[in-house]
Design an enzyme around this catalytic site. Structure first.
Site, PDB file in Angstrom:
ATOM      1  N   LYS A 103      -2.465  12.149  -2.067  1.00  0.00           N
ATOM      2  CA  LYS A 103      -0.875  12.210  -1.397  1.00  0.00           C
ATOM      3  C   LYS A 103      -0.095  12.942  -2.056  1.00  0.00           C
ATOM      4  O   LYS A 103       0.449  14.321  -3.179  1.00  0.00           O
ATOM      5  CB  LYS A 103      -0.982  11.037  -0.349  1.00  0.00           C
ATOM      6  CG  LYS A 103      -1.929  10.830   0.482  1.00  0.00           C
ATOM      7  CD  LYS A 103      -2.014   9.416   1.356  1.00  0.00           C
ATOM      8  CE  LYS A 103      -2.742   9.185   2.233  1.00  0.00           C
ATOM      9  NZ  LYS A 103      -3.961   8.203   1.549  1.00  0.00           N
ATOM     10  N   THR A 132      -3.121   5.302  -2.765  1.00  0.00           N
ATOM     11  CA  THR A 132      -4.387   6.944  -2.931  1.00  0.00           C
ATOM     12  C   THR A 132      -4.190   8.005  -4.073  1.00  0.00           C
ATOM     13  O   THR A 132      -2.618   7.283  -4.347  1.00  0.00           O
ATOM     14  CB  THR A 132      -4.558   7.535  -1.670  1.00  0.00           C
ATOM     15  OG1 THR A 132      -3.964   8.183  -1.368  1.00  0.00           O
ATOM     16  CG2 THR A 132      -5.613   6.846  -0.742  1.00  0.00           C
ATOM     17  N   ARG A 152      -9.771  12.955  -4.296  1.00  0.00           N
ATOM     18  CA  ARG A 152      -9.093  11.685  -3.884  1.00  0.00           C
ATOM     19  C   ARG A 152      -9.788  10.600  -4.042  1.00  0.00           C
ATOM     20  O   ARG A 152     -10.586  10.473  -5.041  1.00  0.00           O
ATOM     21  CB  ARG A 152      -9.988  12.631  -2.741  1.00  0.00           C
ATOM     22  CG  ARG A 152      -9.894  14.173  -2.337  1.00  0.00           C
ATOM     23  CD  ARG A 152     -11.121  13.770  -1.277  1.00  0.00           C
ATOM     24  NE  ARG A 152     -10.307  13.243  -0.042  1.00  0.00           N
ATOM     25  CZ  ARG A 152      -8.923  13.599   1.118  1.00  0.00           C
ATOM     26  NH1 ARG A 152      -8.376  14.601   0.810  1.00  0.00           N
ATOM     27  NH2 ARG A 152      -8.877  12.967   2.486  1.00  0.00           N
ATOM     28  N   ASP A 155       0.919  -1.044  -0.264  1.00  0.00           N
ATOM     29  CA  ASP A 155      -0.134  -0.122   0.113  1.00  0.00           C
ATOM     30  C   ASP A 155       1.201   1.226  -0.053  1.00  0.00           C
ATOM     31  O   ASP A 155       1.309   1.427   0.825  1.00  0.00           O
ATOM     32  CB  ASP A 155      -0.855   0.105   1.455  1.00  0.00           C
ATOM     33  CG  ASP A 155      -1.934   1.351   1.087  1.00  0.00           C
ATOM     34  OD1 ASP A 155      -1.524   2.581   0.381  1.00  0.00           O
ATOM     35  OD2 ASP A 155      -2.843   1.271   2.552  1.00  0.00           O
TER      36      ASP A 155
HETATM   37  N1  DSN Z   1      -5.302   9.646   6.265  1.00  0.00           N
HETATM   38  C1  DSN Z   1      -5.263   9.424   6.169  1.00  0.00           C
HETATM   39  C2  DSN Z   1      -3.859   9.873   5.852  1.00  0.00           C
HETATM   40  O1  DSN Z   1      -3.089  10.890   6.663  1.00  0.00           O
HETATM   41  O2  DSN Z   1      -2.399   8.735   6.143  1.00  0.00           O
HETATM   42  C3  DSN Z   1      -4.573   7.949   6.098  1.00  0.00           C
HETATM   43  O3  DSN Z   1      -6.553   7.095   5.217  1.00  0.00           O
END
Ligand code: DSN
Length: 428
Positions: A222, A219, A228, A193
């Site tokens: 980030k 994801t 998102r 992941d």
């Molecule tokens: N909420 C995410 C983070 O801040 O890393 C992980 O799901």
């Protein structure tokens, strides 16, 4: 139609908050205007259950093209052989993987949440810890590095069906090759992941898990700087020859099990507007501009870690290989919660975070996590990191001094004014 003044006023306030503050939440970033435009586009109106060319609804000819471009760009970006771009989030991507390759009650081995792991890697409060039997590895107490000996020991003892590599608060690279060797010894599959460091991995700044891990999830919002959402990918194990047996004993190829686990297994209609935005973001991530950006993210994280260490802060593992760091505040006599609250008052946004072997609860915590993905998008460089650390230190060493925090807040706004976000920014 009457404009919803209330919500748009609040959205203006949120934009102002983002423009004025220093955003250090390691999982956040600022998307380009064109990513936002795609995410707010007419594709939100379309139902498209299924995959491009194989849908359950008519009128999918345009979204088919969009989704195909998203898939092809993601394959190019990660050098993947197979990709599903439909997961609504990283948690959904992980749920689909587990549904595809595990039966309820199967053992899984993941990185302990309290050492920097993620909820969906087996936490007892999450589906992954309720439906499957979770086991964990953590970090070495002295070094703060993943304890690979422990990982191997637990794997040999428990013989999990799935080993999960990856974290939400770990600042070092991963030895995917070692984890794969252990997995082969016990007959497990490996899921990496890479939600946090995805952008660094895509552009070759960290070890690539795709040659070693059966399945990779991430994801897209980030370090990847997209909307998102989530992704599932496979590298060389694509259509692995042994396949997976369904409960009825049929052999199914991994890719088809994963596709079916996303839809109809865990999701209904895909979010085609978000898939369009993912396609735009993947296109951006393939560009020279993004390469410069992601190299700077890492340089900034290094500079920030160094500045914290200079001021006596304890960074878990002593530094960072990626975009984030986890800081143990116990020698500063402040909890993660108190630090987060005081910093928010100065418009510096971080999140409180458990540190390995923490003696405080997840609501209080002994640490904070900080990351440089968002401030680097604003255009900040190494020299600004030292300034930001000074501001953080000034708050943390005097967290109840309202007068001083007010002054720091003004300095924060002044600093960020020189790094406009959406005020006058082009799409890239
Ligand atoms: N909420 C995410 C983070 O801040 O890393 C992980 O799901």
């Amino acid at each position: 139609m009457k404009r919803d003044k209330l919500i748009f006023k609040l959205l203006d306030e949120e934009q102002q908050r983002q423009e004025e503050g220093i955003e250090l939440i390691a999982s956040e970033n600022f998307v380009s205007r064109q990513v936002m435009e795609a995410a707010g586009s007419v594709a939100t109106n379309k139902y498209a259950e299924g995959l491009p060319g194989k849908r359950y609804y008519g009128g999918c000819q345009v979204v088919d093209e969009i989704e195909t471009i998203a898939i092809e760009r993601a394959k190019q970006l990660f050098n993947a052989e197979w990709v599903n771009v439909q997961p609504h989030s990283g948690a959904q991507a992980n749920a689909a993987v587990m549904l595809a390759v595990l039966q309820p009650g199967d053992k899984i081995l993941g990185f302990d949440l309290s050492h920097g792991g993620h909820l969906t890697h087996g936490s007892p409060v999450n589906f992954s810890g309720k439906l499957y039997e979770p086991h964990f590895y953590g970090v070495n107490k002295e070094t703060g590095l993943v304890d690979y000996d422990q990982l191997k020991e637990v794997a040999l003892r428990e013989k999990p069906k799935l080993i999960i590599a990856g974290a939400s608060a770990y600042s070092r690279d991963w030895d995917y090759e070692f984890i794969r060797k252990v997995a082969d010894e016990v007959g497990a599959l490996v899921l990496a992941d890479i939600s946090h460091p995805a952008g660094l991995i895509a552009r070759g700044l960290l070890t690539d898990p795709l040659p070693h891990c059966h399945i990779v999830t991430t994801t897209t919002h980030k370090t990847l700087r997209g909307p998102r959402g989530g992704l599932i990918m496979m590298g060389k194990d694509f259509e692995n020859p042994f396949g997976i047996k369904t409960p009825k004993g049929e052999i199914r190829m991994m890719s088809s099990l994963l596709d079916m686990a996303v839809f109809p297994g865990t999701q209904g209609g895909p979010l085609e507007h978000i898939i369009a935005a993912k396609a735009v973001a993947f296109g951006e991530a393939l560009s020279e501009n993004y390469m410069k950006y992601i190299v700077q993210v890492k340089k900034n994280a290094d500079a920030m870690a160094e500045a914290f260490v200079k001021l006596g802060y304890q960074i878990i593992s002593g530094g960072t290989d990626n975009h984030l760091m986890l800081i143990d505040l116990r020698n500063k006599n402040i909890t993660g919660k108190a630090a987060e609250n005081a910093l928010v008052t100065a418009d510096i946004t971080v999140n409180k975070n458990m540190v390995p072997y923490d003696d405080k609860s997840p609501f209080v915590t002994s640490g904070i996590r900080v990351g440089t993905a968002a401030i680097t998008t604003r255009g900040m460089k190494e020299k600004h990191m030292e300034h930001i650390v000074e501001l953080i230190d000034a708050v943390i060493t005097d967290p109840e001094n309202e007068h001083s925090i007010k002054k720091i807040r003004k300095r924060v706004h002044k600093l960020m004014y020189d790094f406009p976000l959406y005020r006058d920014k082009d799409s890239e």
